[in-house]
Design a protein around this motif. Structure first.
Motif, PDB file in Angstrom:
ATOM      1  N   ASP A 122       0.830  -1.202   0.000  1.00 15.36           N
ATOM      2  CA  ASP A 122       0.000   0.000   0.000  1.00 15.36           C
ATOM      3  C   ASP A 122       0.864   1.252   0.000  1.00 15.36           C
ATOM      4  OD1 ASP A 122      -2.202   1.655   0.159  1.00 15.36           O
ATOM      5  OD2 ASP A 122      -3.157   0.558   1.760  1.00 15.36           O
ATOM      6  N   ALA A 123       1.979   1.189   0.737  1.00 17.18           N
ATOM      7  CA  ALA A 123       2.836   2.363   0.883  1.00 17.18           C
ATOM      8  C   ALA A 123       3.821   2.529  -0.266  1.00 17.18           C
ATOM      9  CB  ALA A 123       3.595   2.272   2.200  1.00 17.18           C
ATOM     10  N   ASN A 124       3.844   1.591  -1.178  1.00 16.79           N
ATOM     11  CA  ASN A 124       4.828   1.636  -2.257  1.00 16.79           C
ATOM     12  C   ASN A 124       4.185   1.628  -3.629  1.00 16.79           C
ATOM     13  OD1 ASN A 124       7.825   1.474  -1.288  1.00 16.79           O
ATOM     14  ND2 ASN A 124       6.627   0.207   0.128  1.00 16.79           N
ATOM     15  N   GLY A 125       3.278   2.568  -3.827  1.00 17.08           N
ATOM     16  CA  GLY A 125       2.777   2.812  -5.177  1.00 17.08           C
ATOM     17  C   GLY A 125       1.435   2.230  -5.512  1.00 17.08           C
ATOM     18  N   LEU A 126       0.789   1.498  -4.578  1.00 14.73           N
ATOM     19  CA  LEU A 126      -0.504   0.892  -4.891  1.00 14.73           C
ATOM     20  C   LEU A 126      -1.607   1.480  -4.017  1.00 14.73           C
ATOM     21  CD1 LEU A 126       0.316  -2.918  -5.235  1.00 14.73           C
ATOM     22  CD2 LEU A 126       0.523  -1.106  -6.931  1.00 14.73           C
ATOM     23  N   ASN A 127      -2.800   1.567  -4.578  1.00 16.63           N
ATOM     24  CA  ASN A 127      -4.007   1.858  -3.811  1.00 16.63           C
ATOM     25  C   ASN A 127      -4.919   0.639  -3.877  1.00 16.63           C
ATOM     26  OD1 ASN A 127      -3.596   4.452  -2.817  1.00 16.63           O
ATOM     27  ND2 ASN A 127      -4.326   5.425  -4.688  1.00 16.63           N
ATOM     28  N   PHE A 128      -5.185   0.033  -2.730  1.00 19.85           N
ATOM     29  CA  PHE A 128      -6.096  -1.101  -2.700  1.00 19.85           C
ATOM     30  C   PHE A 128      -7.527  -0.591  -2.591  1.00 19.85           C
ATOM     31  CE2 PHE A 128      -2.068  -2.970  -1.599  1.00 19.85           C
ATOM     32  CZ  PHE A 128      -2.099  -4.185  -2.252  1.00 19.85           C
ATOM     33  N   THR A 129      -8.444  -1.234  -3.288  1.00 21.74           N
ATOM     34  CA  THR A 129      -9.830  -0.768  -3.333  1.00 21.74           C
ATOM     35  C   THR A 129     -10.608  -1.360  -2.160  1.00 21.74           C
ATOM     36  OG1 THR A 129     -10.383  -2.549  -4.903  1.00 21.74           O
ATOM     37  CG2 THR A 129      -9.720  -0.408  -5.809  1.00 21.74           C
ATOM     38  N   THR A 130     -11.439  -2.356  -2.389  1.00 20.45           N
ATOM     39  CA  THR A 130     -12.084  -3.076  -1.285  1.00 20.45           C
ATOM     40  C   THR A 130     -11.943  -4.570  -1.549  1.00 20.45           C
ATOM     41  OG1 THR A 130     -14.248  -3.029  -2.379  1.00 20.45           O
ATOM     42  CG2 THR A 130     -13.749  -1.246  -0.843  1.00 20.45           C
ATOM     43  N   PRO A 131     -11.784  -5.384  -0.505  1.00 18.07           N
ATOM     44  CA  PRO A 131     -11.533  -6.823  -0.696  1.00 18.07           C
ATOM     45  C   PRO A 131     -12.640  -7.493  -1.516  1.00 18.07           C
ATOM     46  CG  PRO A 131     -11.116  -6.183   1.575  1.00 18.07           C
ATOM     47  CD  PRO A 131     -11.763  -4.997   0.924  1.00 18.07           C
ATOM     48  N   ASN A 132     -12.226  -8.343  -2.444  1.00 19.89           N
ATOM     49  CA  ASN A 132     -13.222  -9.153  -3.162  1.00 19.89           C
ATOM     50  C   ASN A 132     -13.212 -10.599  -2.676  1.00 19.89           C
ATOM     51  OD1 ASN A 132     -10.883 -10.124  -4.382  1.00 19.89           O
ATOM     52  ND2 ASN A 132     -11.735 -10.094  -6.460  1.00 19.89           N
ATOM     53  N   TYR A 133     -12.297 -10.911  -1.719  1.00 22.27           N
ATOM     54  CA  TYR A 133     -12.284 -12.259  -1.151  1.00 22.27           C
ATOM     55  C   TYR A 133     -11.440 -12.232   0.128  1.00 22.27           C
ATOM     56  CZ  TYR A 133     -12.380 -17.356  -1.055  1.00 22.27           C
ATOM     57  OH  TYR A 133     -12.612 -18.669  -0.699  1.00 22.27           O
ATOM     58  N   TYR A 134     -12.004 -12.750   1.219  1.00 27.40           N
ATOM     59  CA  TYR A 134     -11.256 -12.892   2.474  1.00 27.40           C
ATOM     60  C   TYR A 134     -10.720 -14.324   2.560  1.00 27.40           C
ATOM     61  CZ  TYR A 134     -13.059  -8.384   3.948  1.00 27.40           C
ATOM     62  OH  TYR A 134     -13.345  -7.043   4.027  1.00 27.40           O
ATOM     63  N   GLU A 135      -9.465 -14.418   2.955  1.00 27.65           N
ATOM     64  CA  GLU A 135      -8.747 -15.683   2.775  1.00 27.65           C
ATOM     65  C   GLU A 135      -7.899 -16.009   3.995  1.00 27.65           C
ATOM     66  OE1 GLU A 135      -8.425 -18.536   1.805  1.00 27.65           O
ATOM     67  OE2 GLU A 135      -8.010 -18.300  -0.328  1.00 27.65           O
ATOM     68  N   TYR A 136      -7.496 -17.268   4.136  1.00 26.92           N
ATOM     69  CA  TYR A 136      -6.493 -17.633   5.130  1.00 26.92           C
ATOM     70  C   TYR A 136      -5.459 -18.517   4.451  1.00 26.92           C
ATOM     71  CZ  TYR A 136      -9.034 -22.105   5.429  1.00 26.92           C
ATOM     72  OH  TYR A 136      -9.644 -23.304   5.136  1.00 26.92           O
ATOM     73  N   ASP A 137      -4.244 -18.506   4.996  1.00 25.39           N
ATOM     74  CA  ASP A 137      -3.192 -19.327   4.387  1.00 25.39           C
ATOM     75  C   ASP A 137      -3.271 -20.759   4.896  1.00 25.39           C
ATOM     76  OD1 ASP A 137      -2.047 -19.093   6.951  1.00 25.39           O
ATOM     77  OD2 ASP A 137      -0.927 -17.337   6.336  1.00 25.39           O
ATOM     78  N   ALA A 138      -2.780 -21.696   4.080  1.00 23.90           N
ATOM     79  CA  ALA A 138      -2.941 -23.117   4.415  1.00 23.90           C
ATOM     80  C   ALA A 138      -1.840 -23.947   3.774  1.00 23.90           C
ATOM     81  CB  ALA A 138      -4.318 -23.604   3.958  1.00 23.90           C
TER      82      ALA A 138
END
Length: 345
Positions: A117-133
């Protein structure tokens, strides 16, 4: 003779050279909407083949939840979901491709993180909430992260998963052995050829891999890795707020439509609704389209061509798909999930 115009030009030129370049300045700063309109289609970053999110079918047609997220933007601008093109990118390529203008938007299973986010990108709103596995062969007898001591793990470089593997190994003293690849196909091939004990990435992506690439899916188990959740979120580059708004609200149409009970099947009848909220949303009461520089029917067109979020989820990754994933955190807020509609007025 003193030439004031030349002096001013030299001062401006000198100022330009003297001004330090900020590390976060986007390489491309322009009116993305006008570029997209002139080109005739939206360029979206895609995966190199993650069934359910972004992958071409046997006929070469791109399908998936991330693909539909991109198609919503195309509908908003052109009134046509087919005005979207997809650029396959690996984990290392995706952010640079957006920052340098090779693509207009990145709706590709990318976690919203502080440093991105701090390095050149603007995130909009999440289209999927996820967990790692982790995905592991059942015959290894491993059923949890705590039992992974000394295991080799296939993981993609440049991903949040690479960081998580290192964190888990250090925190739990597991002596995990990461085997790094710069693209998903190579990582998956290595896992199924036995080069790694496990593969780690998003749980939904692992479900996709198991369903589409395992000879016998029942031979494999998926279990949570760290217990952390991540928000997979479409991103645009810094420097174009108008484009940021259009991308953000195009996806929000899907959430709001589900919240209001508007579906692909009933959206035409909803045009006759006397509910002011629905009238503003579908454009029978004008204003929202003009505010974004779009046609007043932009939201109607998105629902008409793609459906609402529940329909998009179901056909790509839910019970109507091969993955058959539960909604989980991706349910609406009023059903216990994290998907929350913004206000369309």
């Amino acid at each position: 003779m003193f030439d004031l115009k030349k002096l001013c030009a030299l001062i401006l030129l000198g100022a330009a050279w003297a001004a330090p370049a900020h590390a976060n300045d986007p390489v491309v700063t322009s009116n993305t909407l006008e570029q997209v309109r002139a080109r005739g289609h939206v360029l979206c970053g895609a995966s190199q083949g993650t069934v359910g999110f972004s992958s071409p079918d046997a006929q070469g047609n791109w399908k998936g939840l991330d693909v539909d997220t991109c198609r919503a933007i195309a509908v908003a601008i052109f009134g046509d979901k087919e005005k979207a093109r997809f650029v396959p990118l690996n984990g290392q390529q995706r952010l640079t491709a957006l920052q340098t203008g090779q693509i207009d938007v990145l709706p590709r299973t990318t976690s919203w993180t502080l440093r991105r986010d701090a390095n050149g990108l603007n995130f909009t709103t999440p289209n999927y909430y996820e967990y790692d596995a982790f995905l592991v062969r059942k015959d290894l007898g491993i059923k949890s992260t705590a039992e992974m001591n000394g295991a080799s793990v296939c993981v993609q470089t440049g991903s949040t998963n690479e960081v998580t593997v290192a964190d888990l190994s250090r925190k739990l003293k597991l002596n995990l052995k990461p085997v790094l690849f710069d693209n998903n196909p190579a990582s998956r091939q290595a896992f199924f050829s036995g080069r790694c004990d496990a593969i780690m990435t998003d749980a939904s992506a692992l479900a996709s891999v198991r369903a589409s690439q395992a000879q016998n899916p029942d031979d494999y188990i998926i279990f949570p890795a760290s217990g952390n959740s991540e928000a997979l979120t479409p991103a645009v580059r810094h420097g174009d707020d108008r484009w940021f708004d259009i991308v953000k609200w195009s996806f929000q149409v899907l959430i709001a439509a589900e919240d209001m009970g508007i579906t692909q099947a009933n959206v035409d009848s909803m045009l006759k609704s006397d509910d002011p909220r629905i009238a503003r949303f579908l454009g029978t009461e004008p204003g929202n389209g003009k505010a974004l520089g779009l046609d007043e029917k932009w939201a109607y067109n998105i629902v008409k061509q793609l459906g609402n979020y529940a329909e998009v989820f179901d056909r790509n990754v839910g019970m109507g798909s091969a993955l058959k994933l539960e909604r989980g955190s991706n349910r609406l807020y009023r059903n216990g999930g994290l998907m929350f509609p913004f206000v369309f007025n």
